[in-house]
Design a protein around this motif. Sequence first.
Motif, PDB file in Angstrom:
ATOM      1  N   TYR A 176       0.857  -1.191   0.000  1.00 30.81           N
ATOM      2  CA  TYR A 176       0.000   0.000   0.000  1.00 30.81           C
ATOM      3  C   TYR A 176       0.890   1.237   0.000  1.00 30.81           C
ATOM      4  N   ILE A 177       0.631   2.142  -0.923  1.00 33.59           N
ATOM      5  CA  ILE A 177       1.397   3.373  -1.025  1.00 33.59           C
ATOM      6  C   ILE A 177       0.478   4.540  -0.675  1.00 33.59           C
ATOM      7  N   VAL A 178       0.939   5.387   0.235  1.00 37.22           N
ATOM      8  CA  VAL A 178       0.076   6.424   0.804  1.00 37.22           C
ATOM      9  C   VAL A 178       0.683   7.804   0.588  1.00 37.22           C
ATOM     10  N   THR A 179      -0.151   8.728   0.097  1.00 40.94           N
ATOM     11  CA  THR A 179       0.286  10.106  -0.064  1.00 40.94           C
ATOM     12  C   THR A 179      -0.898  11.034   0.128  1.00 40.94           C
ATOM     13  N   GLU A 180      -0.632  12.333   0.083  1.00 41.03           N
ATOM     14  CA  GLU A 180      -1.680  13.354   0.094  1.00 41.03           C
ATOM     15  C   GLU A 180      -1.627  14.103  -1.229  1.00 41.03           C
ATOM     16  N   SER A 181      -2.766  14.510  -1.740  1.00 43.57           N
ATOM     17  CA  SER A 181      -2.739  15.275  -2.985  1.00 43.57           C
ATOM     18  C   SER A 181      -2.292  16.710  -2.738  1.00 43.57           C
ATOM     19  N   VAL A 182      -2.557  17.235  -1.543  1.00 42.37           N
ATOM     20  CA  VAL A 182      -2.007  18.515  -1.090  1.00 42.37           C
ATOM     21  C   VAL A 182      -1.592  18.320   0.363  1.00 42.37           C
ATOM     22  N   PHE A 183      -0.319  18.534   0.655  1.00 45.12           N
ATOM     23  CA  PHE A 183       0.175  18.293   2.003  1.00 45.12           C
ATOM     24  C   PHE A 183      -0.127  19.479   2.910  1.00 45.12           C
ATOM     25  N   SER A 184      -0.610  19.167   4.096  1.00 42.08           N
ATOM     26  CA  SER A 184      -1.140  20.195   4.985  1.00 42.08           C
ATOM     27  C   SER A 184      -0.068  21.091   5.586  1.00 42.08           C
ATOM     28  N   MET A 185       1.172  20.615   5.693  1.00 37.02           N
ATOM     29  CA  MET A 185       2.208  21.393   6.364  1.00 37.02           C
ATOM     30  C   MET A 185       3.097  22.180   5.417  1.00 37.02           C
ATOM     31  N   ASP A 186       2.964  21.984   4.077  1.00 38.80           N
ATOM     32  CA  ASP A 186       3.761  22.797   3.155  1.00 38.80           C
ATOM     33  C   ASP A 186       3.019  23.166   1.873  1.00 38.80           C
ATOM     34  N   GLY A 187       1.819  22.599   1.650  1.00 40.29           N
ATOM     35  CA  GLY A 187       1.022  22.960   0.492  1.00 40.29           C
ATOM     36  C   GLY A 187       1.484  22.348  -0.811  1.00 40.29           C
ATOM     37  N   THR A 188       2.481  21.466  -0.772  1.00 39.45           N
ATOM     38  CA  THR A 188       2.994  20.862  -2.001  1.00 39.45           C
ATOM     39  C   THR A 188       2.148  19.665  -2.416  1.00 39.45           C
ATOM     40  N   SER A 189       2.355  19.211  -3.661  1.00 33.46           N
ATOM     41  CA  SER A 189       1.635  18.060  -4.203  1.00 33.46           C
ATOM     42  C   SER A 189       2.620  17.107  -4.873  1.00 33.46           C
ATOM     43  N   PRO A 190       2.380  15.804  -4.780  1.00 32.86           N
ATOM     44  CA  PRO A 190       3.225  14.851  -5.504  1.00 32.86           C
ATOM     45  C   PRO A 190       2.826  14.805  -6.974  1.00 32.86           C
ATOM     46  N   ASN A 191       3.656  14.176  -7.783  1.00 33.62           N
ATOM     47  CA  ASN A 191       3.297  13.923  -9.179  1.00 33.62           C
ATOM     48  C   ASN A 191       2.396  12.695  -9.188  1.00 33.62           C
ATOM     49  N   LEU A 192       1.092  12.931  -9.105  1.00 31.25           N
ATOM     50  CA  LEU A 192       0.144  11.823  -8.965  1.00 31.25           C
ATOM     51  C   LEU A 192       0.085  10.943 -10.202  1.00 31.25           C
ATOM     52  N   VAL A 193       0.305  11.528 -11.379  1.00 29.75           N
ATOM     53  CA  VAL A 193       0.270  10.730 -12.611  1.00 29.75           C
ATOM     54  C   VAL A 193       1.395   9.696 -12.593  1.00 29.75           C
ATOM     55  N   LYS A 194       2.618  10.152 -12.307  1.00 33.71           N
ATOM     56  CA  LYS A 194       3.752   9.224 -12.255  1.00 33.71           C
ATOM     57  C   LYS A 194       3.600   8.243 -11.100  1.00 33.71           C
ATOM     58  N   LEU A 195       3.071   8.730  -9.994  1.00 36.18           N
ATOM     59  CA  LEU A 195       2.869   7.856  -8.837  1.00 36.18           C
ATOM     60  C   LEU A 195       1.907   6.725  -9.182  1.00 36.18           C
ATOM     61  N   ALA A 196       0.827   7.046  -9.869  1.00 30.32           N
ATOM     62  CA  ALA A 196      -0.133   6.015 -10.282  1.00 30.32           C
ATOM     63  C   ALA A 196       0.513   5.016 -11.237  1.00 30.32           C
ATOM     64  N   GLN A 197       1.377   5.491 -12.122  1.00 35.08           N
ATOM     65  CA  GLN A 197       2.068   4.604 -13.064  1.00 35.08           C
ATOM     66  C   GLN A 197       3.000   3.660 -12.318  1.00 35.08           C
ATOM     67  N   ILE A 198       3.695   4.174 -11.317  1.00 36.09           N
ATOM     68  CA  ILE A 198       4.594   3.342 -10.519  1.00 36.09           C
ATOM     69  C   ILE A 198       3.806   2.263  -9.790  1.00 36.09           C
ATOM     70  N   CYS A 199       2.677   2.652  -9.202  1.00 39.07           N
ATOM     71  CA  CYS A 199       1.846   1.682  -8.478  1.00 39.07           C
ATOM     72  C   CYS A 199       1.344   0.588  -9.420  1.00 39.07           C
ATOM     73  N   LYS A 200       0.945   0.984 -10.606  1.00 39.85           N
ATOM     74  CA  LYS A 200       0.450   0.012 -11.582  1.00 39.85           C
ATOM     75  C   LYS A 200       1.549  -0.957 -11.993  1.00 39.85           C
ATOM     76  N   LYS A 201       2.758  -0.433 -12.230  1.00 44.41           N
ATOM     77  CA  LYS A 201       3.890  -1.269 -12.635  1.00 44.41           C
ATOM     78  C   LYS A 201       4.240  -2.288 -11.566  1.00 44.41           C
ATOM     79  N   HIS A 202       4.167  -1.876 -10.314  1.00 45.46           N
ATOM     80  CA  HIS A 202       4.563  -2.749  -9.208  1.00 45.46           C
ATOM     81  C   HIS A 202       3.379  -3.437  -8.534  1.00 45.46           C
TER      82      HIS A 202
END
Length: 381
Positions: free
Chosen positions: A166-192
């Motif tokens: 299980y891979i866990v992230t936030e789309s907007v992080f509460s302590m800095d307002g940043t966001s991960p690259n959700l598209v690439k993250l989803a691709q990584i999850c699919k690959k693995h």
Amino acid sequence: MKLPKKLQQKLENRKETNALRKLGTVSNLVDFSSNDYLGFSKNDTIFNNAHDFLIGHNIKQNGATGSRLLSGNHPLFNTVETALSEFHNSESALIFNSGYDANVGFFSSVPQRGNVILYDEYIHASIRDGVQLSNSKAYKFKHNDLDDLKSHLERGREVSKDIDIYIVTESVFSMDGTSPNLVKLAQICKKHNAYLIVDEAHAVGVFGERGVGLVQELNLEKDVFARLVTFGKAMGCHGAAILGSDHLKQYLVNFARSFIYTTALSPHSLATIQASYNELFISKSKQKLHQNILLFKEEIKNNNLQNLFIESNSPIHCCLVSGNERVKEVAQKLQVQGYDVKPILSPTVPAGQERLRFCLHAFNCEEEITKVLKLLATFVK
């Protein structure tokens, strides 16, 4: 009775490091601290529509009377959960009493013994608490660092190709307002062949058409195993929901203890959630919020504060001011000038990364944004 010595010592340690938390009071300062991004918490239309809905359906009930598995499953739950599923393009939705309850319930029950949880190092405390209650092994990866995540994944797959990850992230992080690259993250999850969970607490109402969130804005709904949406931030009310498959909902109803063993939300809370979502279809607040975000970013540059602020496109903007004493001092100066800006202290954030957290809203005016950053520039230089 006195506190046990160990507890008293922990309080003393907080005092010595200038990190003791205290409950504040409601102020008349200009709001740059609340999560009420759209101003929905004080929206008259939402308040009146929720009331009219209850009266129109002859619902005059103050409390839920019990858990949803006993006497508290009011028919409004099905109405609101169906509406949430349709709005968020999800097969199912299950309402929890809060985002904390939802995260603790999910992570304490879904990952099983022998599974692996990989979580962003800046993930919310409610997720960490849920992970601690699970029987899975858990490892953190560097904040928004997909290369570090991939290295963890590859090591995990070398051990076993059959374990659930299980891979866990936030789309907007509460302590800095940043966001991960959700598209690439989803691709990584699919690959693995890993399960992706995204906490959308600070994205719902803010990003995507009508505020559907970042996952939907990027058309990733089918690539995410579970989404958390909360109603106590941009939606201006209370509660949360886990979005996922019908089977996931059935599982949580049976095994998520924070769902099973608590009194349900009241009908009034449910009516308010429904009214808040209805307001998203007609409100111009989201557009005004994003105008204010752009203005805030421009004023950061105009005041030569770029080196202190973490880059963000969200309503959350953080100015790094190292040291608990120093960041509290700057926050106090802003508050004396009439601006409610809160300091974020260690240990909430790592020592040396203390910060002022500015939360922007649709109702902040241009003068407030311009002046607060001019004042900040005089206090931190």
